[in-house]
Design a protein around this motif. Structure first.
Motif, PDB file in Angstrom:
ATOM      1  N   ILE A 224      29.790  37.840  29.265  1.00 27.79           N
ATOM      2  CA  ILE A 224      31.184  37.504  28.977  1.00 27.79           C
ATOM      3  C   ILE A 224      32.051  37.601  30.233  1.00 27.79           C
ATOM      4  CG2 ILE A 224      33.267  38.321  27.784  1.00 27.79           C
ATOM      5  CD1 ILE A 224      31.413  39.163  25.477  1.00 27.79           C
ATOM      6  N   LEU A 225      31.867  38.656  31.010  1.00 23.73           N
ATOM      7  CA  LEU A 225      32.734  38.892  32.177  1.00 23.73           C
ATOM      8  C   LEU A 225      32.698  37.736  33.187  1.00 23.73           C
ATOM      9  CD1 LEU A 225      32.182  42.729  32.719  1.00 23.73           C
ATOM     10  CD2 LEU A 225      34.115  41.555  31.644  1.00 23.73           C
ATOM     11  N   PRO A 226      31.515  37.286  33.631  1.00 18.90           N
ATOM     12  CA  PRO A 226      31.526  36.150  34.566  1.00 18.90           C
ATOM     13  C   PRO A 226      32.048  34.864  33.935  1.00 18.90           C
ATOM     14  CG  PRO A 226      29.267  36.773  33.992  1.00 18.90           C
ATOM     15  CD  PRO A 226      30.162  37.841  33.474  1.00 18.90           C
ATOM     16  N   LEU A 227      31.850  34.678  32.618  1.00 19.97           N
ATOM     17  CA  LEU A 227      32.373  33.492  31.955  1.00 19.97           C
ATOM     18  C   LEU A 227      33.898  33.456  32.021  1.00 19.97           C
ATOM     19  CD1 LEU A 227      30.207  33.140  28.707  1.00 19.97           C
ATOM     20  CD2 LEU A 227      30.089  31.770  30.769  1.00 19.97           C
ATOM     21  N   ILE A 228      34.513  34.579  31.715  1.00 20.97           N
ATOM     22  CA  ILE A 228      35.976  34.654  31.750  1.00 20.97           C
ATOM     23  C   ILE A 228      36.491  34.492  33.179  1.00 20.97           C
ATOM     24  CG2 ILE A 228      37.946  36.198  31.402  1.00 20.97           C
ATOM     25  CD1 ILE A 228      36.518  37.301  28.948  1.00 20.97           C
ATOM     26  N   LEU A 229      35.801  35.119  34.125  1.00 15.88           N
ATOM     27  CA  LEU A 229      36.197  35.006  35.524  1.00 15.88           C
ATOM     28  C   LEU A 229      36.102  33.551  35.995  1.00 15.88           C
ATOM     29  CD1 LEU A 229      37.037  36.319  38.175  1.00 15.88           C
ATOM     30  CD2 LEU A 229      34.620  36.757  38.651  1.00 15.88           C
ATOM     31  N   LEU A 230      35.022  32.870  35.610  1.00  9.44           N
ATOM     32  CA  LEU A 230      34.846  31.469  35.991  1.00  9.44           C
ATOM     33  C   LEU A 230      35.940  30.588  35.385  1.00  9.44           C
ATOM     34  CD1 LEU A 230      30.976  31.086  35.722  1.00  9.44           C
ATOM     35  CD2 LEU A 230      32.341  30.764  37.790  1.00  9.44           C
ATOM     36  N   TYR A 231      36.358  30.905  34.176  1.00 11.60           N
ATOM     37  CA  TYR A 231      37.427  30.131  33.554  1.00 11.60           C
ATOM     38  C   TYR A 231      38.731  30.300  34.326  1.00 11.60           C
ATOM     39  CZ  TYR A 231      40.380  28.057  29.953  1.00 11.60           C
ATOM     40  OH  TYR A 231      41.275  27.254  29.284  1.00 11.60           O
ATOM     41  N   GLU A 232      39.035  31.530  34.718  1.00 10.83           N
ATOM     42  CA  GLU A 232      40.254  31.775  35.479  1.00 10.83           C
ATOM     43  C   GLU A 232      40.199  31.114  36.853  1.00 10.83           C
ATOM     44  OE1 GLU A 232      42.985  33.082  34.341  1.00 10.83           O
ATOM     45  OE2 GLU A 232      42.057  33.428  32.389  1.00 10.83           O
ATOM     46  N   ILE A 233      39.035  31.145  37.477  1.00  9.40           N
ATOM     47  CA  ILE A 233      38.856  30.456  38.764  1.00  9.40           C
ATOM     48  C   ILE A 233      39.049  28.956  38.582  1.00  9.40           C
ATOM     49  CG2 ILE A 233      37.167  29.840  40.543  1.00  9.40           C
ATOM     50  CD1 ILE A 233      35.998  32.651  40.245  1.00  9.40           C
ATOM     51  N   SER A 234      38.551  28.430  37.463  1.00 11.99           N
ATOM     52  CA  SER A 234      38.685  27.005  37.170  1.00 11.99           C
ATOM     53  C   SER A 234      40.151  26.605  37.044  1.00 11.99           C
ATOM     54  CB  SER A 234      37.937  26.658  35.884  1.00 11.99           C
ATOM     55  OG  SER A 234      36.551  26.909  36.022  1.00 11.99           O
ATOM     56  N   ILE A 235      40.967  27.484  36.426  1.00 12.92           N
ATOM     57  CA  ILE A 235      42.396  27.194  36.311  1.00 12.92           C
ATOM     58  C   ILE A 235      43.038  27.113  37.693  1.00 12.92           C
ATOM     59  CG2 ILE A 235      44.620  28.103  35.518  1.00 12.92           C
ATOM     60  CD1 ILE A 235      43.203  29.296  33.116  1.00 12.92           C
TER      61      ILE A 235
END
Length: 240
Positions: A211-222
């Motif tokens: 979950i943690l890298p998924l959320i981080l990747l989403y924020e990076i994507s933004i």
């Protein structure tokens, strides 16, 4: 896509490009089989015991699975190129040049995701599991159990590492906007959590570490979407 083409022509082109990707995957799969033993030895090099097989089919399965994942990694640039070619009729020349640069990025992000999960996430979880079990149980790994656990953890992470490149690509084409990504954050988080539970091995630690890298990747994507959109506005290319 060319608006002057009929739906049938679009579907025919899509089918052709899909077949090209399938043939490419098959070629890379056969190529990967030549090195599958070397890859296998590398993947189990840190184990202090030999893996156990419960049936002859386990050997075939693990070889095929390793070759398939290697083939998938090698096919990613081809798949990305075919998608790009399919969409180029609807792009300007500037967009074609800009989006073509994302193709190698998809490949390297997949490899980075594999390395991140294999060298950091997977050994962390394995070490935690061993500490829980070693005082009460005799530890013995089967081929299918060990590699199923490994692949269910590493491959999904490698795939979701593609998210930033995909978001940048869609933002560059004006299909996706950073405002939409921000507004959809809570829904995206829910989907990402759901994906992590479904795709990861059935234990709480695996879920959390996915979950943690998924959320981080989403924020990076933004952030990347904001950057691409800002560059478009500066060049007078914004679709807003």
């Amino acid at each position: 896509m060319d608006m002057h083409k009929s739906v049938v022509e679009h579907m025919e082109e899509f089918r052709t490009r899909f077949i090209v990707c399938g043939i490419g995957f098959l070629v890379f799969f056969i190529f990967s089989l030549l090195f599958v033993k070397d890859i296998y030895q590398y993947l189990v090099k840190d184990l202090d015991q030999k893996l156990t097989i419960l049936s002859p089919g386990d050997v075939i399965w693990v070889n095929m699975a390793i070759a398939a994942i290697a083939a998938l990694a090698l096919t990613i640039p081809l798949i990305a190129y075919q998608v790009w070619k399919f969409m180029t009729p609807a792009m300007t020349e500037d967009e074609k040049k800009a989006t073509l640069a994302f193709i190698p990025g998809l490949f390297f992000l997949f490899i980075i995701g594999l390395c991140f999960s294999f060298y950091l996430i997977f050994p962390t979880i394995m070490s935690f599991m061993v500490e829980l079990a070693e005082d009460e149980f005799q530890i013995m790994y089967t081929v299918s159990g060990y590699f199923t656990f490994m692949f269910r953890l590493t491959v999904p992470i490698a795939i979701v590492f593609e998210i930033p490149a995909v978001v940048m690509f869609l933002t560059r084409l004006g299909i996706l906007k950073p405002q939409l990504l921000r507004k959809s954050r809570k829904y995206a988080y829910f989907i990402l959590v759901l994906l992590s539970v479904v795709l990861s091995p059935p234990d709480f630690l695996s879920d959390v570490l996915l979950i943690l890298p998924l959320i981080l990747l989403y924020e990076i994507s933004i952030l990347l979407s904001v950057w691409v959109n800002r560059k478009q506005i500066q060049k007078g290319l914004s679709w807003s």
